[in-house]
Design a protein around this motif. Structure first.
Motif, PDB file in Angstrom:
ATOM      1  N   GLY A 121      35.307 -15.936  53.232  1.00 32.92           N
ATOM      2  CA  GLY A 121      34.668 -15.220  52.136  1.00 32.92           C
ATOM      3  C   GLY A 121      35.431 -13.985  51.669  1.00 32.92           C
ATOM      4  N   PHE A 122      36.550 -13.700  52.307  1.00 29.21           N
ATOM      5  CA  PHE A 122      37.395 -12.567  51.932  1.00 29.21           C
ATOM      6  C   PHE A 122      38.762 -13.101  51.539  1.00 29.21           C
ATOM      7  CE2 PHE A 122      34.369 -11.184  55.135  1.00 29.21           C
ATOM      8  CZ  PHE A 122      33.727 -10.159  54.461  1.00 29.21           C
ATOM      9  N   GLU A 123      39.639 -12.212  51.097  1.00 26.72           N
ATOM     10  CA  GLU A 123      40.970 -12.658  50.704  1.00 26.72           C
ATOM     11  C   GLU A 123      42.043 -11.923  51.481  1.00 26.72           C
ATOM     12  OE1 GLU A 123      43.686 -12.700  46.696  1.00 26.72           O
ATOM     13  OE2 GLU A 123      41.670 -13.496  46.635  1.00 26.72           O
ATOM     14  N   LEU A 124      43.018 -12.681  51.953  1.00 29.48           N
ATOM     15  CA  LEU A 124      44.237 -12.125  52.509  1.00 29.48           C
ATOM     16  C   LEU A 124      45.309 -12.387  51.474  1.00 29.48           C
ATOM     17  CD1 LEU A 124      45.605 -12.477  56.094  1.00 29.48           C
ATOM     18  CD2 LEU A 124      47.098 -12.736  54.108  1.00 29.48           C
ATOM     19  N   GLY A 125      45.878 -11.316  50.934  1.00 25.75           N
ATOM     20  CA  GLY A 125      46.874 -11.447  49.887  1.00 25.75           C
ATOM     21  C   GLY A 125      48.256 -11.060  50.355  1.00 25.75           C
TER      22      GLY A 125
ATOM     23  N   MET B 217      29.410   1.815  43.253  1.00 28.64           N
ATOM     24  CA  MET B 217      28.917   1.477  44.581  1.00 28.64           C
ATOM     25  C   MET B 217      29.889   0.507  45.253  1.00 28.64           C
ATOM     26  SD  MET B 217      25.289  -0.257  45.443  1.00 28.64           S
ATOM     27  CE  MET B 217      24.976  -0.917  47.027  1.00 28.64           C
ATOM     28  N   ILE B 218      30.244   0.795  46.466  1.00 31.72           N
ATOM     29  CA  ILE B 218      31.133  -0.067  47.230  1.00 31.72           C
ATOM     30  C   ILE B 218      30.317  -1.210  47.814  1.00 31.72           C
ATOM     31  CG2 ILE B 218      32.707  -0.213  49.203  1.00 31.72           C
ATOM     32  CD1 ILE B 218      33.767   1.528  46.933  1.00 31.72           C
ATOM     33  N   LEU B 219      30.736  -2.432  47.544  1.00 31.32           N
ATOM     34  CA  LEU B 219      29.996  -3.605  48.009  1.00 31.32           C
ATOM     35  C   LEU B 219      30.514  -4.145  49.335  1.00 31.32           C
ATOM     36  CD1 LEU B 219      29.590  -5.533  44.646  1.00 31.32           C
ATOM     37  CD2 LEU B 219      27.905  -4.089  45.812  1.00 31.32           C
ATOM     38  N   GLY B 220      31.723  -3.792  49.728  1.00 28.03           N
ATOM     39  CA  GLY B 220      32.292  -4.295  50.979  1.00 28.03           C
ATOM     40  C   GLY B 220      33.696  -4.811  50.778  1.00 28.03           C
ATOM     41  N   LEU B 221      34.340  -5.157  51.877  1.00 26.94           N
ATOM     42  CA  LEU B 221      35.711  -5.654  51.842  1.00 26.94           C
ATOM     43  C   LEU B 221      35.800  -6.940  51.025  1.00 26.94           C
ATOM     44  CD1 LEU B 221      38.646  -5.436  52.971  1.00 26.94           C
ATOM     45  CD2 LEU B 221      37.884  -6.938  54.811  1.00 26.94           C
ATOM     46  N   ARG B 222      36.816  -7.028  50.189  1.00 24.13           N
ATOM     47  CA  ARG B 222      37.067  -8.248  49.428  1.00 24.13           C
ATOM     48  C   ARG B 222      38.462  -8.800  49.712  1.00 24.13           C
ATOM     49  NH1 ARG B 222      32.438  -7.787  49.270  1.00 24.13           N
ATOM     50  NH2 ARG B 222      31.038  -7.797  47.508  1.00 24.13           N
ATOM     51  N   THR B 223      39.458  -7.902  49.760  1.00 16.64           N
ATOM     52  CA  THR B 223      40.847  -8.337  49.900  1.00 16.64           C
ATOM     53  C   THR B 223      41.618  -7.372  50.790  1.00 16.64           C
ATOM     54  OG1 THR B 223      40.784  -9.210  47.643  1.00 16.64           O
ATOM     55  CG2 THR B 223      42.959  -8.899  48.615  1.00 16.64           C
ATOM     56  N   ALA B 224      42.449  -7.911  51.652  1.00 16.04           N
ATOM     57  CA  ALA B 224      43.416  -7.124  52.412  1.00 16.04           C
ATOM     58  C   ALA B 224      44.785  -7.641  51.994  1.00 16.04           C
ATOM     59  CB  ALA B 224      43.215  -7.301  53.910  1.00 16.04           C
ATOM     60  N   ILE B 225      45.632  -6.738  51.488  1.00 17.44           N
ATOM     61  CA  ILE B 225      46.941  -7.131  50.971  1.00 17.44           C
ATOM     62  C   ILE B 225      48.028  -6.760  51.970  1.00 17.44           C
ATOM     63  CG2 ILE B 225      48.643  -6.736  49.157  1.00 17.44           C
ATOM     64  CD1 ILE B 225      46.299  -6.395  47.220  1.00 17.44           C
ATOM     65  N   TYR B 226      48.925  -7.719  52.223  1.00 16.18           N
ATOM     66  CA  TYR B 226      50.041  -7.528  53.128  1.00 16.18           C
ATOM     67  C   TYR B 226      51.341  -7.621  52.350  1.00 16.18           C
ATOM     68  CZ  TYR B 226      46.770  -7.950  56.951  1.00 16.18           C
ATOM     69  OH  TYR B 226      45.729  -7.731  57.810  1.00 16.18           O
ATOM     70  N   PRO B 227      52.217  -6.617  52.477  1.00 16.86           N
ATOM     71  CA  PRO B 227      53.519  -6.701  51.845  1.00 16.86           C
ATOM     72  C   PRO B 227      54.314  -7.889  52.395  1.00 16.86           C
ATOM     73  CG  PRO B 227      53.026  -4.440  52.430  1.00 16.86           C
ATOM     74  CD  PRO B 227      51.981  -5.299  53.084  1.00 16.86           C
TER      75      PRO B 227
ATOM     76  N   ASN C 142      27.313  -9.890  61.725  1.00 15.10           N
ATOM     77  CA  ASN C 142      26.328 -10.762  61.086  1.00 15.10           C
ATOM     78  C   ASN C 142      26.875 -11.224  59.736  1.00 15.10           C
ATOM     79  OD1 ASN C 142      24.151 -11.991  59.899  1.00 15.10           O
ATOM     80  ND2 ASN C 142      22.750 -10.272  60.142  1.00 15.10           N
ATOM     81  N   ALA C 143      27.400 -12.429  59.706  1.00 13.27           N
ATOM     82  CA  ALA C 143      28.019 -12.958  58.481  1.00 13.27           C
ATOM     83  C   ALA C 143      27.020 -13.041  57.332  1.00 13.27           C
ATOM     84  CB  ALA C 143      28.623 -14.322  58.743  1.00 13.27           C
ATOM     85  N   SER C 144      25.756 -13.203  57.627  1.00 11.94           N
ATOM     86  CA  SER C 144      24.764 -13.305  56.554  1.00 11.94           C
ATOM     87  C   SER C 144      24.558 -11.994  55.810  1.00 11.94           C
ATOM     88  CB  SER C 144      23.428 -13.821  57.098  1.00 11.94           C
ATOM     89  OG  SER C 144      22.851 -12.866  57.972  1.00 11.94           O
ATOM     90  N   SER C 145      25.047 -10.888  56.378  1.00 11.62           N
ATOM     91  CA  SER C 145      24.899  -9.612  55.683  1.00 11.62           C
ATOM     92  C   SER C 145      26.050  -9.322  54.719  1.00 11.62           C
ATOM     93  CB  SER C 145      24.759  -8.467  56.693  1.00 11.62           C
ATOM     94  OG  SER C 145      25.956  -8.298  57.414  1.00 11.62           O
ATOM     95  N   VAL C 146      27.065 -10.203  54.710  1.00 12.95           N
ATOM     96  CA  VAL C 146      28.199 -10.034  53.790  1.00 12.95           C
ATOM     97  C   VAL C 146      27.729 -10.386  52.382  1.00 12.95           C
ATOM     98  CG1 VAL C 146      30.485 -10.894  53.179  1.00 12.95           C
ATOM     99  CG2 VAL C 146      29.883 -10.554  55.580  1.00 12.95           C
TER     100      VAL C 146
END
Length: 121
Positions: free
Chosen positions: A44-48, A1-11, A116-120
């Motif tokens: 609450g997310f990650e930019l990598g 099950m996909i829970l939602g965005l966690r990380t966006a990675i940038y080269p 709605n940040a509370s739904s994350v």
């Protein structure tokens, strides 16, 4: 099950320069800083940053939330980004825009009054 965005990675082939630029953009230091990966905690997310990847502006296009898109877009340009997509209202008061970071990546932003940040989870 996909829970939602966690990380966006940038080269980031020039990792020190990318770390400095993103520290300015995000107004914070990375929480994880290694020669093979740098991670920033953003709402609450990650930019990598990944030094072994090739920059580009096509492919997945994450959008990072902002409170005032016009101000944020101008600030990104002042910090050395190049315009890709101007601020555009897409309906329902939602506005999007994108720049190219100094390293060749697409960096998208969104002002969404319905988010709605509370739904994350």
């Amino acid at each position: 099950m996909i829970l939602g965005l966690r990380t966006a990675i940038y080269p980031a082939p020039d990792l020190p320069a990318a770390k400095l630029w993103y520290s300015k953009v995000l107004e914070q230091a990375p929480y994880y800083d290694e020669p093979f990966y740098v991670g920033f905690s953003v709402g609450g997310f990650e930019l990598g940053l990944l030094p072994s990847a090739q920059p580009g502006t096509v492919g997945p296009q994450p959008l990072w939330g902002v409170e005032n898109i016009e101000t944020s877009y101008s600030r990104l340009l002042e910090l050395g980004a190049s315009a890709l997509e101007p601020v555009t209202e897409v309906g329902g008061g939602i506005k999007v825009a994108a720049v190219q970071d100094p390293f060749g990546n697409r960096f998208g932003i969104i002002e969404n009054p319905h988010f709605n940040a509370s739904s994350v989870r």
